[in-house]
Motif scaffolding. Structure first.
Motif, short mmCIF file in Angstrom:
data_model
loop_
_atom_site.label_atom_id
_atom_site.label_comp_id
_atom_site.label_asym_id
_atom_site.label_seq_id
_atom_site.Cartn_x
_atom_site.Cartn_y
_atom_site.Cartn_z
N GLY A 1 64.66 -19.97 19.51
CA GLY A 1 62.90 -20.19 19.21
C GLY A 1 62.53 -19.84 20.33
O GLY A 1 62.13 -20.93 21.20
N LEU A 2 61.56 -18.94 19.57
CA LEU A 2 60.33 -18.25 20.83
C LEU A 2 58.87 -18.48 20.36
O LEU A 2 58.07 -17.36 20.31
N ARG B 1 55.09 -21.08 20.21
CA ARG B 1 55.03 -21.29 21.21
C ARG B 1 55.34 -22.01 22.27
O ARG B 1 55.18 -21.88 23.79
N SER C 1 62.95 -13.50 14.82
CA SER C 1 62.25 -12.90 14.41
C SER C 1 62.26 -11.32 15.39
O SER C 1 62.32 -12.05 16.62
N ALA D 1 68.34 -13.02 17.13
CA ALA D 1 69.67 -12.98 16.48
C ALA D 1 69.94 -14.64 15.89
O ALA D 1 68.55 -15.65 16.12
N ASP D 2 70.45 -15.15 15.04
CA ASP D 2 70.25 -16.18 14.03
C ASP D 2 71.06 -17.10 14.67
O ASP D 2 72.41 -17.09 14.92
N SER D 3 70.19 -18.43 15.44
CA SER D 3 71.16 -19.65 15.53
C SER D 3 72.03 -20.66 14.83
O SER D 3 72.76 -21.24 15.44
N ILE E 1 62.90 -24.81 17.86
CA ILE E 1 62.93 -24.54 17.27
C ILE E 1 61.95 -25.77 16.70
O ILE E 1 63.42 -27.15 16.41
N GLN F 1 59.62 -26.27 12.95
CA GLN F 1 59.42 -26.58 11.89
C GLN F 1 60.70 -26.52 11.34
O GLN F 1 60.69 -27.16 10.06
N ASP F 2 61.56 -26.03 11.21
CA ASP F 2 62.64 -25.77 9.92
C ASP F 2 63.54 -26.58 10.99
O ASP F 2 64.93 -26.81 11.62
N ALA G 1 67.38 -25.69 10.84
CA ALA G 1 67.91 -24.57 11.62
C ALA G 1 68.12 -25.03 12.91
O ALA G 1 69.15 -24.71 13.71
P1 ATP Z 1 55.54 -24.13 18.05
O1 ATP Z 1 55.00 -25.43 17.94
O2 ATP Z 1 56.08 -23.84 19.93
O3 ATP Z 1 54.70 -22.52 18.35
P2 ATP Z 1 57.18 -24.54 16.07
O4 ATP Z 1 57.26 -26.11 16.07
O5 ATP Z 1 55.63 -23.74 15.13
O6 ATP Z 1 56.41 -23.71 17.01
P3 ATP Z 1 58.77 -22.69 14.88
O7 ATP Z 1 57.13 -22.23 14.29
O8 ATP Z 1 59.23 -23.60 13.69
O9 ATP Z 1 58.25 -23.91 16.09
O10 ATP Z 1 60.59 -22.61 15.34
C1 ATP Z 1 60.62 -21.56 17.02
C2 ATP Z 1 60.71 -20.23 16.02
O11 ATP Z 1 62.05 -20.62 15.83
C3 ATP Z 1 60.06 -19.07 15.72
O12 ATP Z 1 59.82 -18.21 16.33
C4 ATP Z 1 61.40 -19.26 14.58
O13 ATP Z 1 61.16 -17.64 14.39
C5 ATP Z 1 62.73 -19.50 15.69
N1 ATP Z 1 63.21 -20.04 14.68
C6 ATP Z 1 63.37 -20.21 13.75
N2 ATP Z 1 65.02 -20.90 13.27
C7 ATP Z 1 65.95 -20.32 13.67
C8 ATP Z 1 67.28 -19.54 13.54
N3 ATP Z 1 67.58 -19.97 12.57
N4 ATP Z 1 66.92 -18.45 14.67
C9 ATP Z 1 66.51 -18.32 15.75
N5 ATP Z 1 65.67 -18.52 15.87
C10 ATP Z 1 65.24 -19.41 14.99
#
Ligand code: ATP
Length: 224
Positions: A13-14, A16, A38, A55-57, A78, A80-81, A84
């Protein structure tokens, strides 16, 4: 000479948070695998980390083929999701990853991550919010670190009205049941501060105590 193998980290999850964790670990000289579904996010960190993979984790086979179990620490960043994040943590646990750090979006999310076996759950937004709030209320508070639900450590730049006083006179132990662990002066940390030594301008006190009493202390000494 004994060679101690450096720890290997993977960050999934990349966003911020995940991208800064992976970049800083790489800057500190550690081997870092950065993973995101992504391709754009992967591209953005590719030249800063050891390996970057799309890759999809939540795909167990994909995680197995990445050899994720061979990493000493895996950070699940990760947020928001939530589905996941939980599925990923479960898969990593099943695959036998030795130490999993997972980022939680809420208290409930954190509880679930703990229950399914995350070794450490972090709340970056909540913790930063808490720090900013403490700094706003008491501008002289530089740091606020929660040790547990009840206890914290704070770093306090001494207000001008206590310059020249010593720790014995301030008597935080009796007044606030707090302990001054250290005094920082000109970047030097004195971990055995003398109770009789007068405090200088810009001295920083590192104090441990109970949250509600620390808040009282912050209100009394947090502004010059
Ligand atoms: P931040 O606040 O750190 O920016 P966030 O809490 O908003 O992050 P998300 O944007 O939900 O977190 O997720 C961070 C990253 O995780 C996104 O770049 C997203 O593409 C990646 N991500 C989400 N689901 C998966 C998955 N199943 N496999 C790999 N990467 C994933």
């Amino acid at each position: 000479m004994l060679q101690v193998a450096k720890k290997q980290y993977a960050v999934i999850g990349l966003g911020r948070f995940g991208s800064s964790v992976s970049k800083y670990l790489a800057e500190m000289g550690f081997e870092v695998l950065a993973v995101d579904e992504s391709a754009q996010r992967v591209q953005d960190v590719a030249n800063k980390v050891t390996h970057a993979v799309t890759a999809d984790s939540t795909d167990e086979e994909a995680m197995t083929s990445l050899g994720i179990r061979n990493f000493d620490v895996v950070v699940v960043a990760i947020g928001q999701d939530i589905q996941a994040s939980i599925l990923t943590t479960l898969i990593l646990k099943d695959l036998g990853v030795p130490y999993i750090i997972a980022k939680a979006q809420s208290e409930l999310h954190g509880k679930v991550l703990n229950k399914i076996g995350a070794d450490k759950v972090v709340f970056p937004e909540r913790d930063m919010g808490l720090r900013v709030a403490h700094h706003l209320i008491s501008p002289n508070i530089l740091e606020h670190i929660e040790l547990s639900a009840d206890y914290s450590i704070v770093e306090l730049v001494i207000p001008s009205f206590i310059i020249g006083k010593n720790l014995k006179q301030l008597d935080f132990r009796t007044k606030y049941h707090c302990n001054v662990l250290a005094v920082k002066r000109d970047d030097e940390l004195n971990i055995t501060p003398s109770p009789d030594e007068p405090l200088h301008e810009k001295d920083i006190l590192v104090i441990v105590g109970k949250n509600e009493l620390l808040t009282k202390l912050e209100q009394a000494y947090g502004e010059s």
